[in-house]
Design a protein around this motif. Sequence first.
Motif, PDB file in Angstrom:
ATOM      1  N   SER A 132      32.735  56.621 -14.524  1.00 54.54           N
ATOM      2  CA  SER A 132      32.269  55.270 -14.866  1.00 54.54           C
ATOM      3  C   SER A 132      32.079  55.108 -16.371  1.00 54.54           C
ATOM      4  CB  SER A 132      30.945  54.978 -14.156  1.00 54.54           C
ATOM      5  OG  SER A 132      31.070  55.121 -12.771  1.00 54.54           O
ATOM      6  N   PHE A 133      31.987  56.229 -17.095  1.00 49.00           N
ATOM      7  CA  PHE A 133      31.759  56.204 -18.538  1.00 49.00           C
ATOM      8  C   PHE A 133      32.839  57.022 -19.243  1.00 49.00           C
ATOM      9  CE2 PHE A 133      27.765  56.005 -16.213  1.00 49.00           C
ATOM     10  CZ  PHE A 133      27.173  54.858 -16.725  1.00 49.00           C
ATOM     11  N   PRO A 134      34.077  56.502 -19.258  1.00 51.43           N
ATOM     12  CA  PRO A 134      35.175  57.291 -19.839  1.00 51.43           C
ATOM     13  C   PRO A 134      34.961  57.636 -21.312  1.00 51.43           C
ATOM     14  CG  PRO A 134      35.870  55.028 -19.374  1.00 51.43           C
ATOM     15  CD  PRO A 134      34.548  55.212 -18.718  1.00 51.43           C
ATOM     16  N   GLU A 135      34.313  56.734 -22.070  1.00 48.01           N
ATOM     17  CA  GLU A 135      34.085  57.021 -23.486  1.00 48.01           C
ATOM     18  C   GLU A 135      33.152  58.209 -23.655  1.00 48.01           C
ATOM     19  OE1 GLU A 135      33.503  54.077 -22.078  1.00 48.01           O
ATOM     20  OE2 GLU A 135      35.141  52.802 -22.832  1.00 48.01           O
ATOM     21  N   LEU A 136      32.080  58.255 -22.847  1.00 48.71           N
ATOM     22  CA  LEU A 136      31.148  59.375 -22.900  1.00 48.71           C
ATOM     23  C   LEU A 136      31.830  60.675 -22.488  1.00 48.71           C
ATOM     24  CD1 LEU A 136      28.318  60.583 -23.232  1.00 48.71           C
ATOM     25  CD2 LEU A 136      27.785  59.785 -20.901  1.00 48.71           C
ATOM     26  N   VAL A 137      32.667  60.604 -21.450  1.00 48.82           N
ATOM     27  CA  VAL A 137      33.382  61.797 -20.989  1.00 48.82           C
ATOM     28  C   VAL A 137      34.348  62.289 -22.066  1.00 48.82           C
ATOM     29  CG1 VAL A 137      35.005  62.681 -19.278  1.00 48.82           C
ATOM     30  CG2 VAL A 137      33.132  61.199 -18.557  1.00 48.82           C
TER      31      VAL A 137
END
Length: 360
Positions: A132-137
């Motif tokens: 749900s949080f590709p940027e964080l991943v």
Amino acid sequence: MNRKNVTSTDVARRAGVSQSTVSMILNKKYNVSFSRETVMKVEEAARELGYSVEKKQRKTRIQMQGTIFVLCPNLTNPYYFSLLQGIEKMAKKNRYDVFLCNTGRDYRTEEKYLKKIEKLNPSGIIFTFIPSFPELVQEISGKIPVILIGEKDAVRGMDMVELNSERMGQILAEHLLQLGHRKVAFLSTPLTQRQSARRARIRGFCQAFQEAGYGESVYVRSLPEEMDVMFQEVDMEYKTGYELASSLVMELPDITAMAGTNDMVALGIRDALLDRHYRIPEDISVLGCDNLLFSGLRGIDLTTVEHFTPKKGENACEILLKKIEERRQRQDKGSQGMIYHIEYEPRLILRGSTSYPRQL
């Protein structure tokens, strides 16, 4: 070797065990049991190398090297157990431990796990779904190797074992069209924005019927989006198929085939039809997607799509181990390794739940 620079990783290599095992033994974690032979090997390796637990207690950053964290959206669908089976098989073969995190499809839980995992600094992370949080991943992947198992092209620039769910939907539709079905339905769990695989399967299914000139006779039914978080109940996907099929045959009694977004939904469809005295496939054909073990059992005999789930788990772990080794050997920390993408071609598993449409 400089004894001042000896780490638990060095002890793990000398003893031939994982770093987390070394940490638990040397820190006297009595709630975990190891064989006497393993304990002696670790303690002897630590003595030989001059490793002191007391020296390392000043470190503020927790190290969980030798451990792979796996994030799953739920544990109610056997699909995820199949993935985990493949991951654990490869991890154990290479002496890595696996730590499972169940997000429950809750984005807040997912974010909490990610932040905690980053602090724990494991060897790697495997997502069995699109985050749900590709940027964080992507940010975390700069520090810890991350592999995604998910929909093709859903996240750019990351290592992935890819699903081609649109092709899966096409395969189901092409099979029904070849049999002569014209009035069909596709039943699904909630079609939220995050559930790209579900939406892709429906898109491929509808597109195939559209191209054949029968787009107007495809009926898509799904649960409301807000119900997606309820899928921690063991029978929720089964209930989805059962309830949607029950209402659909009342609404469209001349429907000749129903496809479920996965095998669990298809099994619910099957039981709803049998409870209403429909014959499968003589009255209505039923199809699923995932080829779970019990879908092929005698008496169920479900036509479905195989996409090699356990093998994808193995591949994801294998790629992760390569990334871990690449990072360990890389001298220039600013250099970039290659991006891995693996995709299997899905194939139809033809069984007894589909046949020619009944003559109306």
